[in-house]
Design an enzyme around this catalytic site. Structure first.
Site, PDB file in Angstrom:
ATOM      1  NE  ARG A 215     -13.208 -17.799 -96.886  1.00 48.84           N
ATOM      2  CZ  ARG A 215     -13.762 -18.975 -96.636  1.00 48.84           C
ATOM      3  NH1 ARG A 215     -15.043 -19.183 -96.872  1.00 48.84           N
ATOM      4  NH2 ARG A 215     -13.036 -19.952 -96.171  1.00 48.84           N
TER       5      ARG A 215
ATOM      6  CG  ASP B 205      -1.273 -22.598 -96.939  1.00 53.07           C
ATOM      7  OD1 ASP B 205      -2.353 -22.302 -96.374  1.00 53.07           O
ATOM      8  OD2 ASP B 205      -0.652 -23.657 -96.707  1.00 53.07           O
ATOM      9  CB  SER B 206       3.740 -23.862 -95.235  1.00 54.09           C
ATOM     10  OG  SER B 206       2.676 -24.418 -94.519  1.00 54.09           O
TER      11      SER B 206
ATOM     12  CG  ASP C 199      -8.074 -18.225 -90.940  1.00 56.97           C
ATOM     13  OD1 ASP C 199      -8.228 -18.459 -89.730  1.00 56.97           O
ATOM     14  OD2 ASP C 199      -8.757 -18.766 -91.831  1.00 56.97           O
TER      15      ASP C 199
ATOM     16  CB  CYS D 125      -9.746 -21.779 -85.573  1.00 63.22           C
ATOM     17  SG  CYS D 125      -8.265 -22.570 -86.190  1.00 63.22           S
TER      18      CYS D 125
HETATM   19  N1  SAH Z   1      -7.784 -18.997 -94.337  1.00 59.98           N
HETATM   20  C1  SAH Z   1      -8.142 -20.276 -94.869  1.00 59.98           C
HETATM   21  C2  SAH Z   1      -8.019 -21.407 -93.872  1.00 59.98           C
HETATM   22  C3  SAH Z   1      -6.654 -21.536 -93.245  1.00 59.98           C
HETATM   23  S1  SAH Z   1      -6.304 -23.118 -92.626  1.00 59.98           S
HETATM   24  C4  SAH Z   1      -9.535 -20.214 -95.471  1.00 59.98           C
HETATM   25  O1  SAH Z   1     -10.192 -19.173 -95.412  1.00 59.98           O
HETATM   26  O2  SAH Z   1      -9.957 -21.205 -96.044  1.00 59.98           O
HETATM   27  C5  SAH Z   1      -4.645 -22.975 -92.168  1.00 59.98           C
HETATM   28  C6  SAH Z   1      -3.645 -23.064 -93.312  1.00 59.98           C
HETATM   29  O3  SAH Z   1      -2.372 -22.720 -92.776  1.00 59.98           O
HETATM   30  C7  SAH Z   1      -3.460 -24.454 -93.927  1.00 59.98           C
HETATM   31  O4  SAH Z   1      -3.732 -24.363 -95.307  1.00 59.98           O
HETATM   32  C8  SAH Z   1      -1.976 -24.814 -93.698  1.00 59.98           C
HETATM   33  O5  SAH Z   1      -1.379 -25.428 -94.834  1.00 59.98           O
HETATM   34  C9  SAH Z   1      -1.372 -23.466 -93.465  1.00 59.98           C
HETATM   35  N2  SAH Z   1      -0.170 -23.413 -92.605  1.00 59.98           N
HETATM   36  C10 SAH Z   1       0.043 -24.026 -91.425  1.00 59.98           C
HETATM   37  N3  SAH Z   1       1.207 -23.596 -90.869  1.00 59.98           N
HETATM   38  C11 SAH Z   1       1.735 -22.689 -91.733  1.00 59.98           C
HETATM   39  C12 SAH Z   1       2.916 -21.881 -91.724  1.00 59.98           C
HETATM   40  N4  SAH Z   1       3.757 -21.917 -90.695  1.00 59.98           N
HETATM   41  N5  SAH Z   1       3.139 -21.056 -92.762  1.00 59.98           N
HETATM   42  C13 SAH Z   1       2.261 -21.014 -93.810  1.00 59.98           C
HETATM   43  N6  SAH Z   1       1.123 -21.735 -93.851  1.00 59.98           N
HETATM   44  C14 SAH Z   1       0.866 -22.562 -92.837  1.00 59.98           C
END
Ligand code: SAH
Length: 394
Positions: free
Chosen positions: A213, A251-252, A298, A338
């Site tokens: 970040r 985010d979804s 991510d 990850c």
């Molecule tokens: N980048 C974040 C962590 C991401 S965790 C950080 O720095 O804290 C992964 C996220 O992806 C979750 O919040 C989940 O709700 C979201 N997610 C999963 N599949 C998705 C999709 N197809 N479209 C959008 N968001 C999604």
């Protein structure tokens, strides 16, 4: 102390002699005594020579090693482990630290404590047991975490219900083992975050992206930034702090979007240059024509097990191709995986295929990994799970 004995098949002691901390069921010849799930057992060679002590758990990984020395497993043993873990974080300058009070104190195998995760959020430690052995001793561990932290931590919350097998003999009910809910202000590199370990994913926050970040912040000056799969908006906050001209977070999950909005507000007040979008990232990238200077991808682990590897690699390829198409000339992509079963090589190839599909000329600027408070046990390379690439697209 006499522990039940797990005899290995002849030749199967070799991985233990190389200090690998897992014993798979196929390596076991017989068991003397009747250990219950979560008990400490002694692992011996086919000839009966001492190899290790570990937590017993019927299943694919039958024993998780807690000591390669024949020591007494008592409070002192666990306290020493926790103090060793804390010493590493002290040497990193993470504790005490005037601008960061969110860090990982215990990273499982990486700290010689297989099956245990402990994240620190101000004066609260959030503990996750991934093995019955750790879950059964949660109360002792909670007391020892407080002792090791020398009063800086006064509450310990157990969040193991989602990480333990439903068959585990330990009762998996989330709650405070010591102390109560606190209202500490939580910071990472001076950025404020609202974290709910009671409701959030994992222990409430993705502590493992701290360094990455900060790097996003460095590339965000005057940039139009898209943070895809934003969860709590960690990358969005750093991008705005770094001087981004605008930030779009996607985010979804509506809960994630609410958290992101709150975190942006907590740091910058009413910020007109931030937009929260609740959408599927694949749809968002397909349906919008905007282009960006910096994009962060991510996603959650696309492959949770080896059988899902091929589909996961296809998904990484499609996702990265779609993102490359939305990068301005000279734009920068931060892309992560990850998934533990996806190797660095696998991931790089998938991203490389994505850049070919999008017809972009791409250079690798940085190769990223997990931060040092998520250390990798040199004898357990499986512990390296976070992979990231920072790419410059012409
Ligand atoms: N980048 C974040 C962590 C991401 S965790 C950080 O720095 O804290 C992964 C996220 O992806 C979750 O919040 C989940 O709700 C979201 N997610 C999963 N599949 C998705 C999709 N197809 N479209 C959008 N968001 C999604």
């Amino acid at each position: 102390m006499i522990y039940p004995k797990v005899y290995l098949k002849s030749g199967k002691e070799q991985s233990l002699q190389r200090f690998h901390p897992w014993i798979f069921s196929g390596a076991i010849k017989r068991i003397d005594g009747e250990p219950a799930e979560g008990d400490v057992v002694e692992v011996v060679s086919a000839k009966g020579d001492f190899l290790a002590l570990g937590h017993f758990q019927p299943g694919s990984i039958t024993v998780r090693v807690i000591s390669f020395d024949n020591l007494e497993i008592n409070r002192e043993f666990w306290l020493t482990k926790l103090r060793n873990a804390l010493n590493l974080r002290k040497s990193l300058g993470l504790f005490p630290n005037p601008t960061t009070n969110i860090f990982r104190l215990v990273h499982g195998e990486g700290d010689g404590l297989p099956g245990l995760i402990v994240d620190i959020y101000g004066s609260t430690a959030v503990m996750q047991a991934h093995s019955s052995g750790m879950a059964l001793m949660r109360s002792t561990l909670a007391e020892l975490i407080i002792e090791a932290m020398g009063g800086a931590v006064t509450s310990v919350y157990d969040k193991s219900s989602g990480t333990l097998s439903p068959k585990s003999p330990s009762e998996a009910v989330d709650g405070y083992l010591v102390g109560e809910a606190k209202s500490d202000e939580l910071f990472e590199n001076g950025n404020r975050f609202l974290v709910s370990w009671e409701e959030g994913q994992k222990t409430g926050f993705f502590v493992d992206q701290r360094d990455n970040r900060a790097l996003v912040g460095q590339y965000s000056k005057d940039a139009k930034v898209l943070n895809a799969f934003c969860y709590t908006g960690g990358f969005s906050v750093y991008a705005a702090r770094g001087g981004a001209s605008s930030v779009v977070s996607v985010d979804s999950s509506q809960k994630a979007m609410d958290l992101t909005t709150q975190n942006m507000l907590a740091n910058f007040g009413q910020n007109p240059s931030h937009v929260s979008v609740c959408a599927d990232v694949f749809d968002f990238l397909r349906d919008n024509d905007e282009v960006y200077d910096v994009i962060i991808l991510d996603p959650p682990a696309f492959a949770k097990h080896r059988g899902a590897l091929n589909n996961a690699l296809q998904a990484y390829k499609r996702l990265n191709a779609a993102a490359f198409r939305k990068l301005k000339p000279g734009g920068i992509l931060f892309t992560f995986s990850c998934s533990q079963v996806v190797t660095r090589e696998n991931f790089r190839n998938a991203v490389f295929s994505g850049s070919i599909i999008a017809n972009r000329n791409v250079r690798i600027m940085h190769q990223l990994t997990q931060p040092a408070d998520h250390p990798i046990n040199i004898y357990h390379p499986e512990g390296e799970y976070l992979k990231g690439l920072v790419l410059y697209a012409e």
